[in-house]
Scaffold this active site. Structure first.
Site, PDB file in Angstrom:
ATOM      1  N   LYS A 179       0.830  -1.209   0.000  1.00 51.29           N
ATOM      2  CA  LYS A 179       0.000   0.000   0.000  1.00 51.29           C
ATOM      3  C   LYS A 179       0.871   1.269   0.000  1.00 51.29           C
ATOM      4  O   LYS A 179       2.068   1.209   0.232  1.00 51.29           O
ATOM      5  CB  LYS A 179      -0.930  -0.002   1.220  1.00 51.29           C
TER       6      LYS A 179
HETATM    7  C1  LIG Z   1      -9.953  -1.974  -1.611  1.00 49.68           C
HETATM    8  C2  LIG Z   1      -9.434  -2.819  -0.492  1.00 49.68           C
HETATM    9  N1  LIG Z   1     -10.261  -3.142   0.526  1.00 49.68           N
HETATM   10  C3  LIG Z   1      -9.849  -3.882   1.562  1.00 49.68           C
HETATM   11  C4  LIG Z   1      -8.546  -4.362   1.641  1.00 49.68           C
HETATM   12  C5  LIG Z   1      -8.163  -5.235   2.779  1.00 49.68           C
HETATM   13  O1  LIG Z   1      -7.019  -4.805   3.470  1.00 49.68           O
HETATM   14  P1  LIG Z   1      -6.035  -5.857   4.163  1.00 49.68           P
HETATM   15  O2  LIG Z   1      -5.360  -6.630   3.082  1.00 49.68           O
HETATM   16  O3  LIG Z   1      -5.102  -4.984   4.933  1.00 49.68           O
HETATM   17  O4  LIG Z   1      -6.860  -6.718   5.038  1.00 49.68           O
HETATM   18  C6  LIG Z   1      -7.646  -4.027   0.632  1.00 49.68           C
HETATM   19  C7  LIG Z   1      -6.249  -4.467   0.684  1.00 49.68           C
HETATM   20  O5  LIG Z   1      -5.725  -5.295   0.061  1.00 49.68           O
HETATM   21  C8  LIG Z   1      -8.109  -3.269  -0.474  1.00 49.68           C
HETATM   22  O6  LIG Z   1      -7.279  -2.973  -1.491  1.00 49.68           O
END
Ligand SMILES: Cc1ncc(COP(=O)(O)O)c(C=O)c1O
Length: 369
Positions: A179
């Site tokens: 990210k």
């Molecule tokens: C649009 C979106 N929503 C939710 C997530 C979920 O985040 P995480 O991978 O930190 O659980 C991500 C990350 O990959 C994402 O890109």
């Protein structure tokens, strides 16, 4: 292979983690508290609550809003599955609407048509680093008494009419390795709601306000000070790294201006933070992608199979007719985009894209759509 993303981790992060490791206090502590204060300030909100990842950031907000079986939540299918999963974990039902062709974001003009007496919330996803049409979404939510939860997992620092992503409703951010800023794994909730913030702090910590006094049923969704120490350094770098991403995007825009492809757009009043640089290359996408990989360019597709077409979603009877989402899934490619991309690497990507698009040009015209 030039990767699609590479975390910007340097000696400052190593030193920050080493400090925490040698302090003997490595779980949630003062670094997490400091990170929360700094992120709330950066977003212009009253509260930031750090959790273990973006998925539980979303899910915790939904749980805190009291969503459950029988409730409906309007969102998009053109997203990472975690958006819909976080809704499903609460027992609520995601209702998918289509996206705008140019921005790949929720088409706010379609929201009112799917509102029912069971609708409780709208979840715009600020995909690829661009904030959705928050004027229209906030107006619709206000008219119908709906909560707004921004999936800002890809939009750290992005703005809409000068306001930061995550400051319009309740926000959820991911701090996953790739990210725009990272803690390796991690998440943040943003909110101006004092009661929700208090509830979330209990929920992520087994329902405890003080040691072994369990006020409610909670989880362990805590972030560690090791992660927060990385996050504090990353936050310092965020603005500089965002400017670098924007410069890379501008160079791609210029390099592809004469090709039959559609580059990302940034509507007036918004800033794009380019978590991804996504190009519509038309129906020959798969052939172009294969050529890029052959040329050592780690391009990728976000996302090849929309959420509403995943088997586990279809098994739940969640059908939707989303032609723009389907088109985006079949025609787009994301190119390497990270602050450490060198000019030489970018030149290699540009050459490879120009060659691949030219080779398959007959089938790639986007003008003919
Ligand atoms: C649009 C979106 N929503 C939710 C997530 C979920 O985040 P995480 O991978 O930190 O659980 C991500 C990350 O990959 C994402 O890109």
């Amino acid at each position: 292979m030039i990767p699609i993303a590479r975390p910007d981790i340097g000696p400052e992060e190593v030193a920050a983690v080493t400090d925490v490791l040698t302090s003997g206090m490595i779980a949630q502590g003062k670094r997490v508290a400091e990170f929360e204060v700094r992120w709330a300030e950066a977003c212009g909100v009253r509260h930031a609550i750090a959790v273990s990842n973006g998925t539980v950031a979303l899910m915790s907000v939904f749980a805190g809003l009291g969503l459950g079986p029988g409730d409906e939540v309007i969102t998009v299918s053109h997203t990472f599955a975690a958006t819909a999963n976080a809704i499903l974990y609460t027992g609520a039902t995601p209702v998918f609407v289509d996206i705008e062709r140019d921005t790949y974001l929720i088409d706010a003009a379609r929201i009112e048509a799917v509102i029912t007496p069971r609708t409780r919330a709208v979840v715009p996803v600020h995909l690829f680093g661009l904030v959705a049409d928050m004027d229209m979404i906030s107006a619709i939510a206000g008219r119908h008494g709906l909560a707004v939860v921004e999936d800002a997992c890809q939009a750290h620092g992005a703005t809409y009419r000068g306001r930061r992503a995550g400051s319009f409703g309740h926000g959820a951010f991911s701090l996953y390795a790739t990210k725009n800023m990272t803690t390796a794994e991690g998440g943040l909730v943003t909110t101006d709601d004092d009661r929700l913030a208090d509830w979330l702090r209990l929920y992520r910590n087994q329902g405890m306000r003080t040691r072994y006094a369990f006020e409610m049923l909670g989880y362990n969704f805590r972030m560690t000070d090791l992660n927060a120490a990385i996050g504090l350094v990353q936050l310092e770098k965020l603005e500089r790294n965002t400017v670098r991403r924007q410069a890379i995007a501008a160079a791609y825009d210029v390099a592809f201006a004469d090709l039959p492809v559609r580059v990302p757009v940034t509507p007036d009043g918004r800033t794009h933070v380019y978590h991804q640089y996504t190009v519509d290359v038309g129906p020959a996408r798969d052939a172009i992608l294969a050529d890029l990989r052959e040329a050592g360019v780690g391009a990728d597709v976000y996302y090849p199979l929309p959420v509403h077409r995943q088997a586990y979603i279809m098994e739940r009877g969640l059908h939707a007719d989303l032609p723009v989402t389907d088109a985006a899934a079949s025609r787009t490619i994301a190119l390497p985009m990270f602050p450490g991309l060198s000019d030489g690497e970018q030149a290699q990507v540009i050459d490879a894209v120009r060659a691949a698009v030219s080779r398959h040009a007959g089938a790639t015209s986007v003008a003919s759509r």
